[in-house]
Scaffold this active site. Structure first.
Site, PDB file in Angstrom:
ATOM      1  N   GLU A 327     -41.325  34.399  34.246  1.00 14.99           N
ATOM      2  CA  GLU A 327     -41.057  34.636  35.664  1.00 14.99           C
ATOM      3  C   GLU A 327     -39.949  33.713  36.150  1.00 14.99           C
ATOM      4  O   GLU A 327     -39.862  32.554  35.760  1.00 14.99           O
ATOM      5  CB  GLU A 327     -42.323  34.451  36.506  1.00 14.99           C
ATOM      6  CG  GLU A 327     -42.978  33.098  36.406  1.00 14.99           C
ATOM      7  CD  GLU A 327     -44.349  33.057  37.085  1.00 14.99           C
ATOM      8  OE1 GLU A 327     -44.920  34.127  37.374  1.00 14.99           O
ATOM      9  OE2 GLU A 327     -44.848  31.939  37.317  1.00 14.99           O
ATOM     10  N   CYS A 328     -39.061  34.268  36.954  1.00 12.90           N
ATOM     11  CA  CYS A 328     -37.911  33.568  37.523  1.00 12.90           C
ATOM     12  C   CYS A 328     -37.077  32.938  36.400  1.00 12.90           C
ATOM     13  O   CYS A 328     -36.490  33.650  35.598  1.00 12.90           O
ATOM     14  CB  CYS A 328     -38.353  32.562  38.568  1.00 12.90           C
ATOM     15  SG  CYS A 328     -37.052  32.182  39.769  1.00 12.90           S
TER      16      CYS A 328
END
Length: 449
Positions: A327-328
């Site tokens: 994520e990210c």
């Protein structure tokens, strides 16, 4: 266990009034007194809790009703503050700044009211004397149920200035001034493109800050004004046996995680094992899944790309069919390439389609309501989750297939987010598993197969 505990929220009149520096100094000052300190952060912030943990020498917990619900906030606060002598919650933005005008949702005031926490109001008093009284009166009377019990003035010019501020509040019958912190450039935290600089604060800096606050603030009066009876959690949670081991990327490049995610996974039999994609040459033995969190891969892209043994190991792990999630910043690592701020492009893992490049301006910020568009490690298509998005990079071109989520912001605007390829999934959004524990359970069960 202590009979009483001091519990309070440090709020600001606005962003940039010094509440983070103030919170860090208080955490360290109380820890040096020998108190067990439980730190918290309002909202979805990933950075401040890292500093809290260093200052207090105890992990910090996010309190966010959008992500975990009101009951989740209450349970998290009770669990994390159990056994502590003082619980310090740092607010977000100004006290009443929330997700929308006219609503306290997403604000520090929401958390203060939800947990019945007394509020210490931080005021930037530079260039102010008598005007502090109407300012504090307005904040004190704005919302019933939000109790301001003391004020700390930042950026005061002298001891005389502090006394003028104190007298102004006293004469107006307002919450007392607990101290005035004289302006000093030493206490300014450096900034970076995601807000505060990330890294380890110097312990000598934290100690010096704590000393300055101990001289400037009546800490005993603060503790007394916020003291209440300690709540004893009589039931100790019994954790199940470990059924799977999750490798979690933790180093300079990957360091943003919600601690509650790992606590929830542990309740489903998942043990977390840290490793460094930047420095390690191999993955730990016996892993059943990989989790790459947010951070600053763009600052370390050259080193990540040069660590060929780790790239090979992660690709082989993914090829084995075990789940891999990013994520990210972790999502960027899973993509084909990443272009840094200097325009240099580095190959990444290539496990998910897409190339990303850093930008000078914020690309996306805000809460997200998510519905999975494809079956993934979080469950079948249609699985609902919530999370938060904050990044300066963007995909050079959006993948046209196998989107992971439909992501809706608070205005109701929806778009596709992330992608899934077999057992590998990722997106820009930091998920909070407490928004749907069944999704975390699905992740755990996928690893335990």
């Amino acid at each position: 266990m202590p009979d009483t505990v001091s519990r309070f929220l440090v709020a600001g009149t606005n962003s940039g009034c010094g509440k983070t520096t103030l919170t860090l100094g208080l955490l360290r000052a109380f820890a040096r007194r020998g108190l067990a300190v439980a730190p918290f952060k309002c909202g979805p912030d990933y950075i401040d809790p890292l500093f809290h943990s260093q200052a207090a020498k105890r992990d910090s917990l996010n309190l966010d009703a959008f992500l975990s619900g009101s009951d989740g906030v209450r349970r998290g606060f009770a669990r994390h503050s159990a056994g502590a002598g003082v619980a310090v919650v740092e607010g977000v933005m100004g006290l009443f700044d929330g997700n929308a005008p006219g609503s306290d949702a997403g604000s520090s005031a929401e958390i203060a009211a939800l947990l019945d926490l007394p509020v210490i109001l931080a005021v930037n008093a530079r260039g102010m004397s008598g005007s502090i009284a109407p300012l504090v009166r307005g904040f004190s009377e704005w919302r019933p149920g939000v109790r301001i019990v003391g004020v700390i003035a930042n950026n005061v010019g002298s001891a005389r200035h502090t006394e003028l501020l104190r007298a102004s509040l006293e004469s107006a019958g307002l919450p007392p001034l607990l101290g005035g912190v004289e302006r000093d450039e030493r206490w300014i935290l450096p900034e970076r493109h995601l807000g505060l600089a990330v890294g380890t604060l110097d312990d000598s800096w934290l100690d010096a800050l704590a000393d300055a606050l101990a001289r400037s603030i009546d800490l005993d009066r603060l503790l007394a004004a916020t003291s209440s009876e300690a709540v004893n959690l009589s039931e100790k949670e019994e954790l199940p046996p470990v059924r799977s081991r999750l490798g979690v990327a933790r180093d300079e490049a990957f360091l943003f995680y919600y601690r509650e995610n790992f606590e929830l996974l542990r309740r489903f039999g998942v043990e977390t094992v840290p490793f460094s994609p930047l420095h390690d040459r191999a993955l730990p033995e016996g892993l059943d899944g990989l989790y790459f969190g947010g951070g600053y891969p763009e600052l370390y892209a050259e080193g990540l790309a040069a660590n060929a043994p780790m790239l090979t190991a992660v690709r082989a792990f993914a090829a084995s069919g075990r789940p891999v999630y990013g994520e990210c910043g972790g999502y960027l690592y899973l993509l084909e390439s990443l272009t840094d701020f200097e325009g240099r492009t580095f190959p990444m893992l290539g496990l998910l389609p897409g190339r990303a490049a850093m930008g000078k301006k914020l690309a996306s910020l805000g809460y997200r309501e998510l519905e999975s568009l494809s079956a993934s490690l979080f469950g079948p298509a249609g699985t609902l989750l919530r999370g938060h998005e904050f990044h300066y990079s963007a995909l050079i071109e959006e993948p046209s297939w196998n989107s992971l989520f439909s992501a809706k912001d608070l205005r109701g605007c929806a778009r596709s987010a992330g992608s899934v390829r077999g057992n590998v999934a990722g997106s820009y959004i930091h998920l909070h598993f407490h928004s749907n524990p069944a999704a975390a359970q699905s992740f755990a069960e996928r690893m335990a197969r």
